[in-house]
Design a protein around this motif. Sequence first.
Motif, PDB file in Angstrom:
ATOM      1  N   GLY A 404     -97.315 -12.180  36.108  1.00 53.68           N
ATOM      2  CA  GLY A 404     -97.108 -13.339  36.424  1.00 53.68           C
ATOM      3  C   GLY A 404     -97.804 -14.091  37.021  1.00 53.68           C
ATOM      4  N   LEU A 405     -98.824 -13.290  37.935  1.00 57.21           N
ATOM      5  CA  LEU A 405     -99.874 -13.765  38.646  1.00 57.21           C
ATOM      6  C   LEU A 405    -100.881 -14.222  38.172  1.00 57.21           C
ATOM      7  CD1 LEU A 405     -99.539 -11.526  41.842  1.00 57.21           C
ATOM      8  CD2 LEU A 405     -99.255 -14.159  41.925  1.00 57.21           C
ATOM      9  N   ILE A 406    -101.337 -12.900  37.094  1.00 60.07           N
ATOM     10  CA  ILE A 406    -102.640 -13.381  36.213  1.00 60.07           C
ATOM     11  C   ILE A 406    -102.360 -14.634  35.479  1.00 60.07           C
ATOM     12  CG2 ILE A 406    -103.996 -12.185  34.609  1.00 60.07           C
ATOM     13  CD1 ILE A 406    -103.371  -9.602  35.856  1.00 60.07           C
ATOM     14  N   ASN A 407    -101.183 -14.795  34.971  1.00 61.80           N
ATOM     15  CA  ASN A 407    -100.882 -15.923  34.008  1.00 61.80           C
ATOM     16  C   ASN A 407    -100.606 -16.966  34.683  1.00 61.80           C
ATOM     17  OD1 ASN A 407    -101.203 -14.702  30.863  1.00 61.80           O
ATOM     18  ND2 ASN A 407     -99.995 -12.975  32.101  1.00 61.80           N
ATOM     19  N   LYS A 408    -100.613 -17.148  35.917  1.00 57.80           N
ATOM     20  CA  LYS A 408    -100.418 -18.577  36.709  1.00 57.80           C
ATOM     21  C   LYS A 408     -98.979 -18.839  36.485  1.00 57.80           C
ATOM     22  CE  LYS A 408    -104.688 -17.892  37.337  1.00 57.80           C
ATOM     23  NZ  LYS A 408    -105.183 -16.909  38.416  1.00 57.80           N
ATOM     24  N   VAL A 409     -98.048 -18.185  36.034  1.00 53.70           N
ATOM     25  CA  VAL A 409     -96.457 -18.509  36.103  1.00 53.70           C
ATOM     26  C   VAL A 409     -96.228 -18.677  37.822  1.00 53.70           C
ATOM     27  CG1 VAL A 409     -94.251 -17.606  35.823  1.00 53.70           C
ATOM     28  CG2 VAL A 409     -96.240 -17.032  34.244  1.00 53.70           C
ATOM     29  N   LEU A 461     -88.318 -15.275  32.342  1.00 51.41           N
ATOM     30  CA  LEU A 461     -87.792 -16.471  31.649  1.00 51.41           C
ATOM     31  C   LEU A 461     -88.635 -17.797  31.934  1.00 51.41           C
ATOM     32  CD1 LEU A 461     -83.912 -16.408  32.668  1.00 51.41           C
ATOM     33  CD2 LEU A 461     -85.137 -16.181  30.429  1.00 51.41           C
ATOM     34  N   LYS A 462     -89.340 -17.795  32.925  1.00 53.17           N
ATOM     35  CA  LYS A 462     -90.376 -18.774  33.206  1.00 53.17           C
ATOM     36  C   LYS A 462     -91.479 -18.565  32.520  1.00 53.17           C
ATOM     37  CE  LYS A 462     -92.384 -21.248  37.279  1.00 53.17           C
ATOM     38  NZ  LYS A 462     -92.494 -21.280  38.641  1.00 53.17           N
ATOM     39  N   THR A 483     -95.927 -10.290  24.686  1.00 52.27           N
ATOM     40  CA  THR A 483     -96.248 -10.667  25.901  1.00 52.27           C
ATOM     41  C   THR A 483     -96.193  -9.644  26.799  1.00 52.27           C
ATOM     42  OG1 THR A 483     -95.784 -13.183  25.078  1.00 52.27           O
ATOM     43  CG2 THR A 483     -96.155 -12.844  27.488  1.00 52.27           C
ATOM     44  N   LEU A 484     -95.034  -9.466  27.208  1.00 50.67           N
ATOM     45  CA  LEU A 484     -94.624  -8.349  28.043  1.00 50.67           C
ATOM     46  C   LEU A 484     -95.450  -6.977  27.813  1.00 50.67           C
ATOM     47  CD1 LEU A 484     -91.015  -8.808  28.878  1.00 50.67           C
ATOM     48  CD2 LEU A 484     -92.804  -9.988  30.107  1.00 50.67           C
ATOM     49  N   ARG A 485     -95.361  -6.562  26.625  1.00 51.07           N
ATOM     50  CA  ARG A 485     -96.089  -5.290  26.441  1.00 51.07           C
ATOM     51  C   ARG A 485     -97.651  -5.363  26.661  1.00 51.07           C
ATOM     52  NH1 ARG A 485     -91.734  -4.023  21.526  1.00 51.07           N
ATOM     53  NH2 ARG A 485     -90.384  -2.766  22.578  1.00 51.07           N
ATOM     54  N   ASN A 486     -98.141  -6.486  26.057  1.00 53.60           N
ATOM     55  CA  ASN A 486     -99.610  -6.540  26.233  1.00 53.60           C
ATOM     56  C   ASN A 486     -99.935  -6.412  27.536  1.00 53.60           C
ATOM     57  OD1 ASN A 486     -99.869  -6.897  23.630  1.00 53.60           O
ATOM     58  ND2 ASN A 486    -100.126  -8.949  23.395  1.00 53.60           N
ATOM     59  N   ASN A 487     -99.040  -7.086  28.522  1.00 50.50           N
ATOM     60  CA  ASN A 487     -99.496  -6.994  30.010  1.00 50.50           C
ATOM     61  C   ASN A 487     -99.162  -5.534  30.600  1.00 50.50           C
ATOM     62  OD1 ASN A 487     -99.522  -8.090  32.603  1.00 50.50           O
ATOM     63  ND2 ASN A 487     -97.591  -7.257  32.992  1.00 50.50           N
ATOM     64  N   PHE A 488     -98.002  -4.695  30.073  1.00 48.98           N
ATOM     65  CA  PHE A 488     -98.110  -3.712  30.758  1.00 48.98           C
ATOM     66  C   PHE A 488     -99.167  -2.685  30.154  1.00 48.98           C
ATOM     67  CE2 PHE A 488     -93.302  -4.456  30.840  1.00 48.98           C
ATOM     68  CZ  PHE A 488     -93.269  -4.583  32.352  1.00 48.98           C
TER      69      PHE A 488
END
Length: 704
Positions: A404-409, A461-462, A483-488
């Motif tokens: 969330g931080l890296i992607n500026k969410v 969600l955001k 999206t989530l798996r690439n981050n993990f």
Amino acid sequence: MSYFRKNSGTGNKSQTANTPLRMKILVGVILILFAALVGQLAYLQLIYGTRFSSEVNSTDESTMTKSVPRGVMYDSQGRVLVGNKAENAITYMRSLSATSKEMYQVANTLSNYIKITDEKPTKRQIADYYLADSARAKKVYNALPKSQKKSSLSTSEVNNYEVAYVETKIKPTLTTKQKTAALLYNKMSGTSTLSTINLKSNGLTNTEMAQVGEHLSSMPGVGIGTDWNRYYPNGSSIKSIIGSVSTTKTGLPSDNLQYYLVNGYSRNDRVGTSYLEKEYEALLKGTKATYKVTSDSSNKITKTEQAYKGQSGASLKLTIDAKYQAAVTKALKTQFNAALSAGAASLSSGAYAVAINPNTGAVLAMSGISYDPTTKKITDNALGTINQSFVMGSVVKGAQVAGGLINKVITPTNNTLPDTTIYLPGSPVKKSVYPVGTFGSLSATSALEVSSNIYMMQLTLKWIKASYVAKQYISMPQTAFQTLRNNFKMFGLGQKTGIDLPGESSGIEGSSYDSSTGVILSGSVLDESYGNYDAYTPIQLAQYVSTIANGGYRMQPYVVQSIGHTSSDGKHFYAYYNKKPTVQLKIPWTADELVVIKQGFYQVVHGSNAWGTAHSLKNVKPSISAKTGTAQTFYYNTKTGKSTDTELINETMVGWASSNNPQIAFAIVLAGIDPDLEGSYNKNMAKAMVTTYYKMHKGQFSSK
């Protein structure tokens, strides 16, 4: 009439006159050819006689090899983890002229002096031994039907018929002595020419050695030598990581036979069959000693001289400290047995713990135990840390917040989200462990401290820009899972870490789409966000938390620190290669973003919120930063191969110490715990791993 009689008489006279002339010519030709042959033989005898005589009496040179001791493995402090224990052995070298008859006689003679009790001859071995007697073989051959001994059949085909006849018709019963002889004959006949094998080494008595030594002259090829076996002077808890070596009986693995033969192995050579023994086989095996064997025209060996003395296998120095490994294994068993006693682990499949140097990737300890609920048996399974996958729960929330931080969410200064429960249409409410309404909103660090599932779902969600109306509607892009798996995966979760051990698992991904409609599984995306969907291995957890601890460098885990050789007296290790730490990826966060995550892990242990999950470790020295987790799972019956409806949880924990100067990172998994009997087993384990490590390295690191 008289006319014809006159002519007839003239013809007979002419024929009679010509006959002696033909005979003379024929005899003359024969005499000339005979004279030429005699002349040629005389010429060859006089001119080349010495040369031919020399060739008849000439010698032939062949090469013979002998195995050398396998390389030793040491722990990080130089203690022997696996070494070679020398043992006396009765050996056999198959000569160039050895025949089946000779080997049969030697086997029978040798069986008078030794016994083999740890093996039993197979039906085929008994049949081969029976047929090695020429008289019995002749009777069996004569008893075969004509169709099984036609001249068009090969020798091997006829032999197979003979073996089948012995096995089905004769069924010989052997005495104990004959069984030993059958085993010996089988070993001898299966040996390659000029190869040396061990006929017996295990359990060889002094009496057997003496008797064989007295009768060596009557047993061609038999000798007295030395064999070696692997031994583990610092315990066997790490044996599953080290791996196994085949025996001379099993020899080369059949599934890769040609590979080994092409690379100079003999069929009865011992090779690494699993894990480190297999991974580093080329180094551990060493180089065989080579001998030049000279034989005469009758294949009798006349001279043997060493051409190359051979080189023992390379030795390995591991990153694992044997004493620390033993302490971690003991602590793991203590906690698991406590869970068993409390009834919490009655359906568990086991427990696992990994300690790693977060700055280098060097593995400090890998411990694991498997538990069978049906037999109540506990077995060591350190390899489970790399090949067993579990849904890990909230321990992965650090990676989710990082994404969330890296992607500026969210940002370091603006990361508060509403702690509003998620209601999906037709699905159970998605919430955190604490009661609904406990918090109106949470910051990222507070969400990590209290392990808020809601925060991670709201962040998701955001992040993926989902459309959501409570109890009515939810829509998200088809790429949400990716999206989530690439981050993990940036942190090593859900992919192989690259540890230098074969057999590593990449984890297990749950289904992304409904199989009937192809629609993305929205509820499962939300489960993924707080660690309750995909499954990871303990080594992946250790790599993930190390990446946070060291500031964002995903280090490749490894267990072999150095490769070298051992001195002739066995007391010193000299390295010629040292592993350099390998950075696989640098996490693209800012220093301020990293502070948010590290502060959250620190507050899990040292925070003041009543819903903090690891405050019991607050006073542990050195300071620990950590994240706990629980994940829903179900009992899997290994006998039926099916899951039951019995709901359980995986109790997990990751962390590092000290908080400001990380020297050790850890990952802990207790699989299949009763949710109603959840205890502090993971926290107790974390305390033991950290305090024991710093006690063993007293004065080396800051304890703050």
